[in-house]
Write an enzyme that holds these catalytic residues in place. Structure first.
Site, PDB file in Angstrom:
ATOM      1  N   THR A 149      33.520  40.368  41.458  1.00  0.00           N
ATOM      2  CA  THR A 149      33.306  40.722  40.055  1.00  0.00           C
ATOM      3  C   THR A 149      31.925  41.338  39.891  1.00  0.00           C
ATOM      4  O   THR A 149      30.965  40.884  40.510  1.00  0.00           O
ATOM      5  CB  THR A 149      33.430  39.469  39.166  1.00  0.00           C
ATOM      6  OG1 THR A 149      34.729  38.911  39.318  1.00  0.00           O
ATOM      7  CG2 THR A 149      33.200  39.806  37.705  1.00  0.00           C
ATOM      8  N   SER A 150      31.807  42.370  39.060  1.00  0.00           N
ATOM      9  CA  SER A 150      30.532  43.024  38.747  1.00  0.00           C
ATOM     10  C   SER A 150      29.891  43.556  40.028  1.00  0.00           C
ATOM     11  O   SER A 150      30.478  44.399  40.691  1.00  0.00           O
ATOM     12  CB  SER A 150      29.631  42.051  37.982  1.00  0.00           C
ATOM     13  OG  SER A 150      28.505  42.715  37.460  1.00  0.00           O
ATOM     14  N   SER A 151      28.716  43.095  40.404  1.00  0.00           N
ATOM     15  CA  SER A 151      28.109  43.574  41.639  1.00  0.00           C
ATOM     16  C   SER A 151      28.997  43.265  42.838  1.00  0.00           C
ATOM     17  O   SER A 151      29.046  44.029  43.808  1.00  0.00           O
ATOM     18  CB  SER A 151      26.726  42.936  41.840  1.00  0.00           C
ATOM     19  OG  SER A 151      26.071  43.483  42.958  1.00  0.00           O
ATOM     20  N   HIS A 287      32.201  42.705  29.803  1.00  0.00           N
ATOM     21  CA  HIS A 287      31.888  42.644  31.238  1.00  0.00           C
ATOM     22  C   HIS A 287      32.194  41.265  31.819  1.00  0.00           C
ATOM     23  O   HIS A 287      32.383  41.135  33.028  1.00  0.00           O
ATOM     24  CB  HIS A 287      30.408  42.996  31.450  1.00  0.00           C
ATOM     25  CG  HIS A 287      30.052  43.259  32.884  1.00  0.00           C
ATOM     26  ND1 HIS A 287      30.603  44.289  33.613  1.00  0.00           N
ATOM     27  CD2 HIS A 287      29.192  42.624  33.726  1.00  0.00           C
ATOM     28  CE1 HIS A 287      30.095  44.290  34.835  1.00  0.00           C
ATOM     29  NE2 HIS A 287      29.252  43.282  34.935  1.00  0.00           N
TER      30      HIS A 287
END
Length: 313
Positions: A149-151, A287
């Site tokens: 997730t995300s990075s 996000h």
């Protein structure tokens, strides 16, 4: 890392504080095991290596790599989903790499090294962990997967782009296309990418991925991507760029062959481009997108005991 504007920094700190509040792992039988850096290599950026081993492994177990988000770490990622608990049920191994970046714990998704096959960077350290695990636990080299997730989603894109010969599939939640953050430096922040200003044609994205491993003509892993329509950290345009990139790399049309409404959740729309690429737009989701473990396991066929029924290598 480039300094963030105060408003953008506030967004990031709020988002990643929320991510640390994800449901904790429920009933995992064992704890993480740290593997000394001297036991594997090459690991040019000194990524820390944690393993989760269920009490009962499959014969020739699959491997699921789960890189964490910015401002997270391996322990937080371990506690952030039920994937480790499910490993106890289905017998797969998990690798939880831990970023060496002490400033913000974001992954190296920008350097030339990490975006190049066997070129160095965080990605090569993670692949070294996989090779160690494959050998030590007689794991299945055709069933290696990455989810983040995300990075961690950005790193999943990087791993599949730089090392298509290692991975069978990826699952990226709120990430960006491979090469979108490219900047010839370690841990560079790309405001243009984050805010959806980097827009390329499918042909241009394909060329970026192919340049990561010049001359490679072998298997390309399948991919699923997810993005919230209300994401103000990594703008929703990034989903469109991931779609253009991976459909081009996989030789698919960028028009879906089927669209599933309210799937896998209410308000989520999943676009199917073929067996090897799905993309999901999560309406109204920020996000702080929540992982659906069942969807991940089904995509990787990790509920299958023994040789995978869906791995395409």
């Amino acid at each position: 890392m480039f300094p963030l504007r105060p408003t953008l920094w506030l967004i990031f700190t709020t988002v990643f504080a929320l991510l640390t509040l994800l449901p904790t792992v429920d009933g995992a039988a064992n704890s993480l095991i740290q593997v000394p850096s001297s036991s594997f290599g090459p690991n040019p950026t000194n990524v820390t290596f944690y393993l989760y081993l269920p009490s009962k492994l499959q014969a020739n177990p699959p491997i699921l790599v789960n890189p964490h988000w910015c401002h997270g770490d391996a322990q937080a990622c371990f506690a952030g989903t039920q994937l480790a608990t499910l490993a106890d049920t289905y017998g797969y191994i998990m690798i939880f790499p831990d970023s060496p970046n002490t400033i913000d714990k974001c992954w190296d998704v920008s350097s030339n090294e990490t975006l190049t096959h066997n070129g160095g960077g965080d990605s090569q350290g993670i692949v070294s962990m996989i090779k160690y695990t494959l050998k030590k636990y007689n794991a299945d080299p055709t069933r290696v997967f990455s989810m983040g997730t995300s990075s961690g989603a950005m790193m999943t894109n990087v791993l599949l782009g730089s090392y298509p010969d290692v991975f069978a599939a990826g699952s990226a939640w709120a990430g960006v296309a491979f090469g979108c953050f490219a900047g010839n430096g370690y841990d560079l922040w790309s405001d243009d990418c984050a805010t959806g200003k980097i827009i390329k044609t499918p042909k241009e994205w394909k060329a970026i991925v192919e340049a990561a491993y010049p001359g490679y003509t072998g298997f390309r892993p399948k991919m699923q991507v997810f993005h919230g329509s209300a994401d103000t950290t990594l703008y929703p345009q990034n989903l469109k760029e991931e779609i253009k990139e991976w459909t081009a790399v996989l030789g698919l049309s960028d028009n879906p062959v089927n669209t599933l409404v309210n799937s896998p959740d209410v308000g989520w729309t999943t676009m199917i481009y073929g067996e090897k690429f799905h993309a999901t737009n999560a309406s109204g989701v920020t996000h702080n997108i929540q992982t659906n473990e069942t969807v991940v396991l089904d995509w990787f066929d990790l509920k299958c005991q023994g040789r995978s029924l869906t791995t395409l290598i």
